[in-house]
Write a protein that holds these residues in place. Structure first.
Motif, PDB file in Angstrom:
ATOM      1  N   LEU A   2      35.360  42.406  32.544  1.00 35.21           N
ATOM      2  CA  LEU A   2      36.758  42.654  32.183  1.00 35.21           C
ATOM      3  C   LEU A   2      36.948  42.309  30.706  1.00 35.21           C
ATOM      4  CD1 LEU A   2      38.805  41.165  35.180  1.00 35.21           C
ATOM      5  CD2 LEU A   2      38.566  43.588  34.590  1.00 35.21           C
ATOM      6  N   PRO A   3      37.846  42.992  29.999  1.00 40.33           N
ATOM      7  CA  PRO A   3      38.103  42.668  28.592  1.00 40.33           C
ATOM      8  C   PRO A   3      38.698  41.262  28.461  1.00 40.33           C
ATOM      9  CG  PRO A   3      39.053  44.809  29.188  1.00 40.33           C
ATOM     10  CD  PRO A   3      38.642  44.153  30.466  1.00 40.33           C
ATOM     11  N   SER A   4      38.358  40.580  27.380  1.00 37.73           N
ATOM     12  CA  SER A   4      38.894  39.233  27.167  1.00 37.73           C
ATOM     13  C   SER A   4      40.409  39.254  27.005  1.00 37.73           C
ATOM     14  CB  SER A   4      38.239  38.572  25.948  1.00 37.73           C
ATOM     15  OG  SER A   4      38.445  39.368  24.791  1.00 37.73           O
ATOM     16  N   SER A   5      40.972  40.425  26.637  1.00 40.21           N
ATOM     17  CA  SER A   5      42.430  40.545  26.504  1.00 40.21           C
ATOM     18  C   SER A   5      43.141  40.322  27.835  1.00 40.21           C
ATOM     19  CB  SER A   5      42.804  41.924  25.950  1.00 40.21           C
ATOM     20  OG  SER A   5      42.343  42.958  26.812  1.00 40.21           O
ATOM     21  N   TYR A   6      42.403  40.450  28.953  1.00 41.15           N
ATOM     22  CA  TYR A   6      42.989  40.243  30.275  1.00 41.15           C
ATOM     23  C   TYR A   6      43.330  38.776  30.524  1.00 41.15           C
ATOM     24  CZ  TYR A   6      42.378  44.899  32.322  1.00 41.15           C
ATOM     25  OH  TYR A   6      42.498  46.221  32.615  1.00 41.15           O
ATOM     26  N   LEU A   7      42.817  37.880  29.734  1.00 39.73           N
ATOM     27  CA  LEU A   7      43.064  36.456  29.968  1.00 39.73           C
ATOM     28  C   LEU A   7      44.555  36.134  29.976  1.00 39.73           C
ATOM     29  CD1 LEU A   7      40.217  34.906  27.798  1.00 39.73           C
ATOM     30  CD2 LEU A   7      40.479  34.660  30.284  1.00 39.73           C
ATOM     31  N   ASN A   8      45.315  36.817  29.157  1.00 40.63           N
ATOM     32  CA  ASN A   8      46.750  36.533  29.055  1.00 40.63           C
ATOM     33  C   ASN A   8      47.596  37.488  29.884  1.00 40.63           C
ATOM     34  OD1 ASN A   8      46.456  34.342  27.208  1.00 40.63           O
ATOM     35  ND2 ASN A   8      46.032  35.840  25.591  1.00 40.63           N
ATOM     36  N   ARG A   9      46.945  38.293  30.715  1.00 44.80           N
ATOM     37  CA  ARG A   9      47.671  39.255  31.546  1.00 44.80           C
ATOM     38  C   ARG A   9      48.135  38.588  32.834  1.00 44.80           C
ATOM     39  NH1 ARG A   9      45.712  45.424  32.146  1.00 44.80           N
ATOM     40  NH2 ARG A   9      45.955  45.117  29.898  1.00 44.80           N
ATOM     41  N   ASP A  10      49.347  38.893  33.262  1.00 40.98           N
ATOM     42  CA  ASP A  10      49.845  38.363  34.533  1.00 40.98           C
ATOM     43  C   ASP A  10      49.083  39.013  35.682  1.00 40.98           C
ATOM     44  OD1 ASP A  10      51.754  38.206  36.981  1.00 40.98           O
ATOM     45  OD2 ASP A  10      52.678  36.876  35.498  1.00 40.98           O
ATOM     46  N   VAL A  11      48.706  38.211  36.668  1.00 42.83           N
ATOM     47  CA  VAL A  11      47.878  38.741  37.754  1.00 42.83           C
ATOM     48  C   VAL A  11      48.596  39.825  38.554  1.00 42.83           C
ATOM     49  CG1 VAL A  11      46.471  36.655  37.975  1.00 42.83           C
ATOM     50  CG2 VAL A  11      48.576  36.860  39.316  1.00 42.83           C
ATOM     51  N   GLU A  12      49.931  39.828  38.514  1.00 45.48           N
ATOM     52  CA  GLU A  12      50.679  40.851  39.243  1.00 45.48           C
ATOM     53  C   GLU A  12      50.514  42.238  38.623  1.00 45.48           C
ATOM     54  OE1 GLU A  12      54.732  39.729  39.736  1.00 45.48           O
ATOM     55  OE2 GLU A  12      54.270  37.994  41.016  1.00 45.48           O
ATOM     56  N   GLN A  13      49.985  42.286  37.406  1.00 46.60           N
ATOM     57  CA  GLN A  13      49.773  43.552  36.713  1.00 46.60           C
ATOM     58  C   GLN A  13      48.374  44.130  36.972  1.00 46.60           C
ATOM     59  OE1 GLN A  13      50.487  42.400  32.635  1.00 46.60           O
ATOM     60  NE2 GLN A  13      52.711  42.615  32.831  1.00 46.60           N
ATOM     61  N   LEU A  14      47.565  43.436  37.756  1.00 45.83           N
ATOM     62  CA  LEU A  14      46.175  43.850  37.973  1.00 45.83           C
ATOM     63  C   LEU A  14      46.046  44.778  39.181  1.00 45.83           C
ATOM     64  CD1 LEU A  14      44.366  40.404  37.509  1.00 45.83           C
ATOM     65  CD2 LEU A  14      44.851  42.141  35.760  1.00 45.83           C
ATOM     66  N   SER A  15      45.041  45.639  39.131  1.00 44.95           N
ATOM     67  CA  SER A  15      44.694  46.454  40.296  1.00 44.95           C
ATOM     68  C   SER A  15      43.942  45.595  41.307  1.00 44.95           C
ATOM     69  CB  SER A  15      43.814  47.631  39.873  1.00 44.95           C
ATOM     70  OG  SER A  15      42.535  47.160  39.450  1.00 44.95           O
ATOM     71  N   GLY A  22      40.900  45.951  42.445  1.00 46.55           N
ATOM     72  CA  GLY A  22      39.546  45.668  41.963  1.00 46.55           C
ATOM     73  C   GLY A  22      39.535  44.625  40.868  1.00 46.55           C
ATOM     74  N   GLU A  23      40.529  44.691  39.968  1.00 45.86           N
ATOM     75  CA  GLU A  23      40.618  43.698  38.888  1.00 45.86           C
ATOM     76  C   GLU A  23      40.919  42.318  39.455  1.00 45.86           C
ATOM     77  OE1 GLU A  23      42.206  46.764  35.404  1.00 45.86           O
ATOM     78  OE2 GLU A  23      43.637  45.614  36.603  1.00 45.86           O
ATOM     79  N   MET A  24      41.775  42.256  40.466  1.00 47.56           N
ATOM     80  CA  MET A  24      42.066  40.968  41.103  1.00 47.56           C
ATOM     81  C   MET A  24      40.810  40.354  41.707  1.00 47.56           C
ATOM     82  SD  MET A  24      45.718  41.457  43.055  1.00 47.56           S
ATOM     83  CE  MET A  24      47.266  41.558  42.168  1.00 47.56           C
ATOM     84  N   GLN A  25      39.975  41.193  42.339  1.00 45.18           N
ATOM     85  CA  GLN A  25      38.770  40.660  42.953  1.00 45.18           C
ATOM     86  C   GLN A  25      37.789  40.162  41.888  1.00 45.18           C
ATOM     87  OE1 GLN A  25      37.978  39.032  45.380  1.00 45.18           O
ATOM     88  NE2 GLN A  25      37.668  40.500  47.044  1.00 45.18           N
ATOM     89  N   ARG A  26      37.745  40.837  40.748  1.00 39.73           N
ATOM     90  CA  ARG A  26      36.903  40.364  39.651  1.00 39.73           C
ATOM     91  C   ARG A  26      37.394  39.010  39.131  1.00 39.73           C
ATOM     92  NH1 ARG A  26      34.040  44.911  36.785  1.00 39.73           N
ATOM     93  NH2 ARG A  26      34.378  46.754  38.074  1.00 39.73           N
ATOM     94  N   VAL A  27      38.715  38.871  39.025  1.00 39.12           N
ATOM     95  CA  VAL A  27      39.275  37.589  38.580  1.00 39.12           C
ATOM     96  C   VAL A  27      38.989  36.501  39.611  1.00 39.12           C
ATOM     97  CG1 VAL A  27      41.415  36.353  38.025  1.00 39.12           C
ATOM     98  CG2 VAL A  27      41.049  38.668  37.153  1.00 39.12           C
TER      99      VAL A  27
END
Length: 228
Positions: A114-127, A129-134
């Protein structure tokens, strides 16, 4: 890593096996057989009604819950992320013991692609698949020796599941992790596992190398399961 002796915990009865360091074990069987129950025992989300569980040669109850869950990470089918940002989630475990280093965030994002820019993203904005990666990154932040995976891709679409599977393969190889994975997807099991544990009717019915035990089952129970 783990040794189970005469473990009982509804619906499991008299479960016995040993899992060695760096093994990639697939736990499979019909619904309701106790697969998730077994994972929860190894992470001490529950304790057995009877029997003994050892981790690294020590009774599992000798470990504090915090220490055990640091070394034995559990990733569920549903990511169950905390409200807040991706960073809030992945630093949670290490922060409890004062071990978090802000430089780890970017590295963990690289691990799960995942891009490092995702660090500051709210988890509610994730798909999904992205949630499972987090969720994977949050577990890896604790530097575990063992990964317990409870159908981590079953709620995802085929393409996303394949991507998560590739991430898992790389992580397990790169970090020399021991893996115990529950899956209903036997094609996935063939790709990821080197040993299988088949559970049915509360008992460990068969324990053998993958994919041999799928191609040449030794018990009627496993033969019937594969046919169904």
């Amino acid at each position: 890593m783990f040794q189970l002796k005469h473990v009982y915990q509804d619906p499991l009865e008299d479960i016995n096996f040993t899992m060695e360091k760096n093994e990639k074990v697939i736990l499979f069987g019909p619904s309701g057989a106790g697969k998730s129950t077994l994972l929860f025992l190894l992470n001490r989300l529950s304790d057995p009604q009877k029997g003994e569980i050892y981790f690294k040669g020590e009774p599992i109850e000798n470990y504090s819950i915090t220490k055990l869950r640091k070394e034995v990470g559990l990733v569920l089918q549903s990511p169950n992320l905390f409200p807040g940002t991706v960073l809030d989630n992945i630093k949670y475990g290490p922060s409890l013991s004062g071990e978090w280093n802000d430089k780890e965030g970017k590295k963990l994002m690289e691990y799960v692609q995942l891009p490092s820019s995702y660090l500051n993203r709210d988890v509610e904005q994730l798909s999904g698949g992205e949630m499972q990666r987090v969720s994977l990154a949050r577990t890896l932040a604790n530097s575990p020796d063992v990964l317990l995976l409870d159908e981590p891709t079953s709620a995802l679409d085929y393409r996303t599941a394949e991507e998560i599977e590739e991430v898992l393969e790389e992580l397990i190889h790169e970090h020399s992790l021991t893996m115990l994975m529950v899956t209903h997807n036997l094609s996935q099991a063939r790709r990821l596992g080197d040993r299988g544990l088949f559970i049915a009717d509360g008992h460990l019915q068969e324990d053998g190398p993958f994919p041999d035990m799928l191609d040449q089952p030794k018990t009627e129970k496993l033969s019937q399961f594969l046919e169904d």
